[in-house]
Every structure is written in structure tokens, then in C-alpha cells.
Scaffold this motif. Sequence first.
Motif, PDB file in Angstrom:
ATOM      1  N   ARG A  23      -1.959   3.044  -1.506  1.00  0.00           N
ATOM      2  CA  ARG A  23      -2.783   4.008  -0.756  1.00  0.00           C
ATOM      3  C   ARG A  23      -2.030   5.312  -0.489  1.00  0.00           C
ATOM      4  O   ARG A  23      -2.633   6.349  -0.268  1.00  0.00           O
ATOM      5  CB  ARG A  23      -3.221   3.404   0.580  1.00  0.00           C
ATOM      6  CG  ARG A  23      -4.131   2.208   0.439  1.00  0.00           C
ATOM      7  CD  ARG A  23      -5.547   2.628   0.072  1.00  0.00           C
ATOM      8  NE  ARG A  23      -6.363   1.487  -0.260  1.00  0.00           N
ATOM      9  CZ  ARG A  23      -6.652   1.097  -1.498  1.00  0.00           C
ATOM     10  NH1 ARG A  23      -6.174   1.763  -2.525  1.00  0.00           N
ATOM     11  NH2 ARG A  23      -7.402   0.047  -1.724  1.00  0.00           N
ATOM     12  N   GLU A  24      -0.697   5.227  -0.452  1.00  0.00           N
ATOM     13  CA  GLU A  24       0.112   6.423  -0.182  1.00  0.00           C
ATOM     14  C   GLU A  24       1.365   6.393  -1.040  1.00  0.00           C
ATOM     15  O   GLU A  24       2.041   5.371  -1.134  1.00  0.00           O
ATOM     16  CB  GLU A  24       0.504   6.488   1.292  1.00  0.00           C
ATOM     17  CG  GLU A  24       1.386   7.679   1.635  1.00  0.00           C
ATOM     18  CD  GLU A  24       1.831   7.694   3.098  1.00  0.00           C
ATOM     19  OE1 GLU A  24       2.689   8.526   3.437  1.00  0.00           O
ATOM     20  OE2 GLU A  24       1.337   6.864   3.901  1.00  0.00           O
TER      21      GLU A  24
ATOM     22  N   THR B 272       0.828  -1.218   0.000  1.00  0.00           N
ATOM     23  CA  THR B 272       0.000   0.000   0.000  1.00  0.00           C
ATOM     24  C   THR B 272       0.857   1.260   0.000  1.00  0.00           C
ATOM     25  O   THR B 272       0.343   2.353  -0.225  1.00  0.00           O
ATOM     26  CB  THR B 272      -0.950   0.037   1.217  1.00  0.00           C
ATOM     27  OG1 THR B 272      -0.179   0.160   2.421  1.00  0.00           O
ATOM     28  CG2 THR B 272      -1.825  -1.209   1.269  1.00  0.00           C
ATOM     29  N   LEU B 273       2.158   1.112   0.278  1.00  0.00           N
ATOM     30  CA  LEU B 273       3.088   2.245   0.290  1.00  0.00           C
ATOM     31  C   LEU B 273       3.998   2.190  -0.924  1.00  0.00           C
ATOM     32  O   LEU B 273       4.584   1.154  -1.222  1.00  0.00           O
ATOM     33  CB  LEU B 273       3.968   2.202   1.544  1.00  0.00           C
ATOM     34  CG  LEU B 273       3.330   2.579   2.872  1.00  0.00           C
ATOM     35  CD1 LEU B 273       4.305   2.288   4.005  1.00  0.00           C
ATOM     36  CD2 LEU B 273       2.934   4.041   2.878  1.00  0.00           C
TER      37      LEU B 273
ATOM     38  N   THR C 268       2.718  12.102   0.159  1.00  0.00           N
ATOM     39  CA  THR C 268       3.515  12.696   1.237  1.00  0.00           C
ATOM     40  C   THR C 268       4.919  12.970   0.710  1.00  0.00           C
ATOM     41  O   THR C 268       5.326  12.450  -0.323  1.00  0.00           O
ATOM     42  CB  THR C 268       3.585  11.759   2.464  1.00  0.00           C
ATOM     43  OG1 THR C 268       4.114  10.490   2.069  1.00  0.00           O
ATOM     44  CG2 THR C 268       2.210  11.555   3.089  1.00  0.00           C
TER      45      THR C 268
ATOM     46  N   LYS D 296      -3.205   9.726  -1.913  1.00  0.00           N
ATOM     47  CA  LYS D 296      -2.520  10.393  -0.809  1.00  0.00           C
ATOM     48  C   LYS D 296      -1.044  10.518  -1.162  1.00  0.00           C
ATOM     49  O   LYS D 296      -0.392   9.535  -1.508  1.00  0.00           O
ATOM     50  CB  LYS D 296      -2.676   9.588   0.487  1.00  0.00           C
ATOM     51  CG  LYS D 296      -1.981  10.203   1.678  1.00  0.00           C
ATOM     52  CD  LYS D 296      -2.161   9.354   2.918  1.00  0.00           C
ATOM     53  CE  LYS D 296      -1.428   9.948   4.110  1.00  0.00           C
ATOM     54  NZ  LYS D 296      -1.536   9.079   5.299  1.00  0.00           N
TER      55      LYS D 296
ATOM     56  N   VAL E 227       4.994   8.158  -1.301  1.00  0.00           N
ATOM     57  CA  VAL E 227       5.983   8.958  -0.575  1.00  0.00           C
ATOM     58  C   VAL E 227       6.983   9.501  -1.586  1.00  0.00           C
ATOM     59  O   VAL E 227       7.680   8.728  -2.237  1.00  0.00           O
ATOM     60  CB  VAL E 227       6.721   8.111   0.487  1.00  0.00           C
ATOM     61  CG1 VAL E 227       7.716   8.979   1.258  1.00  0.00           C
ATOM     62  CG2 VAL E 227       5.746   7.415   1.415  1.00  0.00           C
TER      63      VAL E 227
END
Length: 200
Positions: free
Chosen positions: A137-138, A80-81, A168, A166, A140
Motif C-alpha cells: 500500500r505504501e 503493506t509497507l 513516501t 502511495k 518508502v
Amino acid sequence: MEPLSSLEELTQALRCLPSVGPKAAQRMALHLLQHDRDGAQRLALALEAATRTIRHCQRCNTFTEDELCTLCRSAKRDATLLCVVETPADLMMVEHTQAYAGLYFVLMGRLSPLDGIGPREIRLDRLLKRAQDGVVREVVLATNFTNEGEATAHYIAELLAARKLKVTRLARGVPVGGELEYVDSGTLAQAMRERRLLAN
């Protein structure tokens, strides 16, 4: 013009390495020929094998000898990352921290219009497809904190935010073990802006 001698050809070939000028290349060539011919032969074979067998991972774009790299094949990673880095060296540094357990996408560069490097050259089409696989989901953004790295992160962030993902960014600030009087003012200012709450 006469063709280059084997020594001149070797010296010129060594100049393709980063930070190697003509004198350093000549010293390396002479050292290999004078002191380590076995090492030179091993280097030649290793370079030939690497350029023949190493390719890009189909999922994350890093270097691998297989269709998928070991990280992408691992069931222990958090799918998910997705961490976006500029180079395989950056990926290795993030892995070395042991602070991240997700997967990666390696851009193999950064946006630099002056150098003719745009979205196509850093494979943003593949990144978008990867980030929208329904599992991530995210994302980076771990591009470097250079002007080009920041511009790349901003551009990618806008593309991904438009797709409701999302996004970041790595935090910036004072290095661990750093003393304030030796930290540059830009880093210190960023650390002040990105300060975090320790207790209520």
C-alpha cells in the motif's frame, strides 16, 4: 612479463576491498602471512563458501543463502509497507533503528548514467512487479541523499505514482543530538523546509 608471485597475487587481490590502496593491501598480506596464517586460511575458506552459497532473495533482492531471506519469510512483518534501499548495508541500518516493521526491496545500486547504471542494472522491473503485488500500500523511498540517490528516488517515485501507489520519502534534517552551529547549511535548510507541526 613474469607471472606474479603468490605474495603479489594476494596483495593485488586485497586491493579489491574499498579504500584499500597498494600499501594497505601489502600490509594486510604481510600481516596475514607473518602473524595469522590460520586467520588467512579461515578468510580464504569463508570467502569461497560465501561466493558459492550466497545469492539474491527472490522477493527483496538482498543477500541470502535461501530462496527467500528471513525478513521476507517472517509473518510478523507488515507486508503493506515496502522500503526501497540502495544496498544490503542500508537495509541493516534501517533494521537497526527498530522503527520500521515492513518489508524491503534492495536495488543493489542507484541510477548513475555516467557510470552506465540505468534502470535495468538496478532491477527496477523487479521492484515494479514487487510493488504491484496487490498487497503493498505504501512504498518508502530510503535511497541516500546524494545526487544519484535523489535522482533514483525521483525516477522511482514517478514510476510508482503513475501506477497509483502511495510513495513516501525519508525525511531529512538535523541529526539527533546535533547542534545547529555544527550542521551544514544544506541539511539545516532542508530541516526548515520539512518542519512539522507539534501542537495546534
